[in-house]
Design a protein around this motif. Structure first.
Motif, short mmCIF file in Angstrom:
data_model
loop_
_atom_site.label_atom_id
_atom_site.label_comp_id
_atom_site.label_asym_id
_atom_site.label_seq_id
_atom_site.Cartn_x
_atom_site.Cartn_y
_atom_site.Cartn_z
N ALA A 91 0.81 -1.23 0.00
CA ALA A 91 0.00 0.00 0.00
C ALA A 91 0.84 1.28 0.00
O ALA A 91 0.30 2.36 -0.19
CB ALA A 91 -0.93 0.00 1.21
N ASP A 92 2.14 1.17 0.24
CA ASP A 92 3.00 2.35 0.35
C ASP A 92 4.00 2.41 -0.80
O ASP A 92 5.09 1.85 -0.72
CB ASP A 92 3.75 2.34 1.69
N THR A 93 3.62 3.09 -1.88
CA THR A 93 4.50 3.23 -3.04
C THR A 93 4.47 4.66 -3.55
O THR A 93 3.55 5.42 -3.28
CB THR A 93 4.09 2.31 -4.20
N PHE A 94 5.53 5.03 -4.29
CA PHE A 94 5.47 6.24 -5.09
C PHE A 94 6.07 5.92 -6.45
O PHE A 94 6.87 5.00 -6.59
CB PHE A 94 6.12 7.46 -4.42
N THR A 95 5.62 6.64 -7.45
CA THR A 95 6.01 6.38 -8.83
C THR A 95 6.82 7.55 -9.36
O THR A 95 6.40 8.70 -9.26
CB THR A 95 4.77 6.15 -9.71
N ILE A 111 8.45 12.71 -9.21
CA ILE A 111 7.42 11.88 -8.58
C ILE A 111 6.07 12.28 -9.18
O ILE A 111 5.70 13.45 -9.16
CB ILE A 111 7.42 12.04 -7.05
N VAL A 112 5.33 11.29 -9.70
CA VAL A 112 4.05 11.57 -10.36
C VAL A 112 2.85 10.92 -9.66
O VAL A 112 1.71 11.21 -10.02
CB VAL A 112 4.07 11.14 -11.85
N ALA A 113 3.09 10.07 -8.66
CA ALA A 113 1.98 9.42 -7.95
C ALA A 113 2.49 8.86 -6.63
O ALA A 113 3.68 8.59 -6.48
CB ALA A 113 1.38 8.30 -8.80
N GLY A 114 1.57 8.68 -5.70
CA GLY A 114 1.91 8.08 -4.43
C GLY A 114 0.68 7.44 -3.78
O GLY A 114 -0.44 7.90 -3.99
N THR A 115 0.93 6.37 -3.03
CA THR A 115 -0.16 5.71 -2.30
C THR A 115 0.26 5.52 -0.85
O THR A 115 1.45 5.54 -0.51
CB THR A 115 -0.49 4.33 -2.90
N GLY A 120 0.36 12.06 -2.10
CA GLY A 120 0.64 13.49 -2.16
C GLY A 120 2.12 13.84 -2.19
O GLY A 120 2.48 15.02 -2.20
N ALA A 121 3.00 12.85 -2.21
CA ALA A 121 4.45 13.12 -2.23
C ALA A 121 4.83 13.82 -3.54
O ALA A 121 4.24 13.59 -4.59
CB ALA A 121 5.24 11.83 -2.09
N THR A 122 5.83 14.69 -3.44
CA THR A 122 6.39 15.35 -4.60
C THR A 122 7.90 15.23 -4.53
O THR A 122 8.47 14.97 -3.46
CB THR A 122 6.00 16.84 -4.66
N THR A 150 9.25 15.44 -0.85
CA THR A 150 8.43 16.10 0.15
C THR A 150 7.25 15.19 0.44
O THR A 150 6.49 14.85 -0.47
CB THR A 150 7.94 17.46 -0.35
N LEU A 151 7.16 14.74 1.67
CA LEU A 151 6.06 13.86 2.08
C LEU A 151 4.96 14.72 2.69
O LEU A 151 5.25 15.63 3.49
CB LEU A 151 6.54 12.83 3.09
N ARG A 152 3.75 14.48 2.34
CA ARG A 152 2.60 15.25 2.86
C ARG A 152 2.02 14.58 4.08
O ARG A 152 1.99 13.44 4.23
CB ARG A 152 1.51 15.38 1.80
#
Length: 152
Positions: A91-95, A111-115, A120-122, A150-152
């Motif tokens: 469940a914890d990924t970023f693309t 970074i274009v996506a996050g779960t 919301g990560a950039t 940057t983690l939201r």
């Protein structure tokens, strides 16, 4: 009462800005090479789907799985290779979306996506791929990633 409420709001604002602070990341990735190369008249076309592991050198991440998928043309008319890497698992990924830098010496990524915890990560940065290695006759590729998140 208003003073306590104001103080609580300031503390919450500081905590929120700290939680969203940009941090440096540095990763070392290693994966078996799984790609096809097609020879063309003026270069090559290739596809890849590499699954491996990354180690955190610096940053707010933990070591884990990574999958990088990409394709493109490489030849006399230029290089149009790009793709994505999915960092993490479950469940914890970023693309990351990556593309070959015009110098062809590195890849640039965003970074274009996050779960999950990465929703919301950039971030952005540069990746350089070193020499291919052989381990028990299996070709491996090593990539070094540097940038910010940057983690939201």
């Amino acid at each position: 009462m208003y003073r306590a409420l104001g103080t609580a709001m300031v503390v919450a604002a500081i905590a929120t800005s700290a939680a969203c602070a940009q941090e440096r990341i540095e990763l070392d990735i290693i994966y078996p090479i799984n790609q096809e190369v097609f020879q063309l008249n003026d270069g090559t076309y290739f596809t890849q789907d590499n699954q491996g592991y990354f180690e955190v050198v610096e940053g707010p991440l933990e070591d884990g799985a990574i999958r990088c998928i990409g394709a493109g043309f490489d030849g006399s008319s230029g290089n149009t290779v790009d793709g994505i890497c999915i960092v993490g698992e479950d469940a914890d990924t970023f693309t990351l979306r990556w593309s070959v830098h015009p110098s062809q010496m590195s890849n640039v990524w965003t970074i274009v996506a996050g779960t999950g915890r990465f929703e919301g990560a950039t971030g952005e940065g540069v990746a350089t791929t070193g020499a291919e290695l052989l381990f028990r006759a299996m070709p491996l590729r090593e990539t070094h990633v540097v940038g910010t998140i940057t983690l939201r």
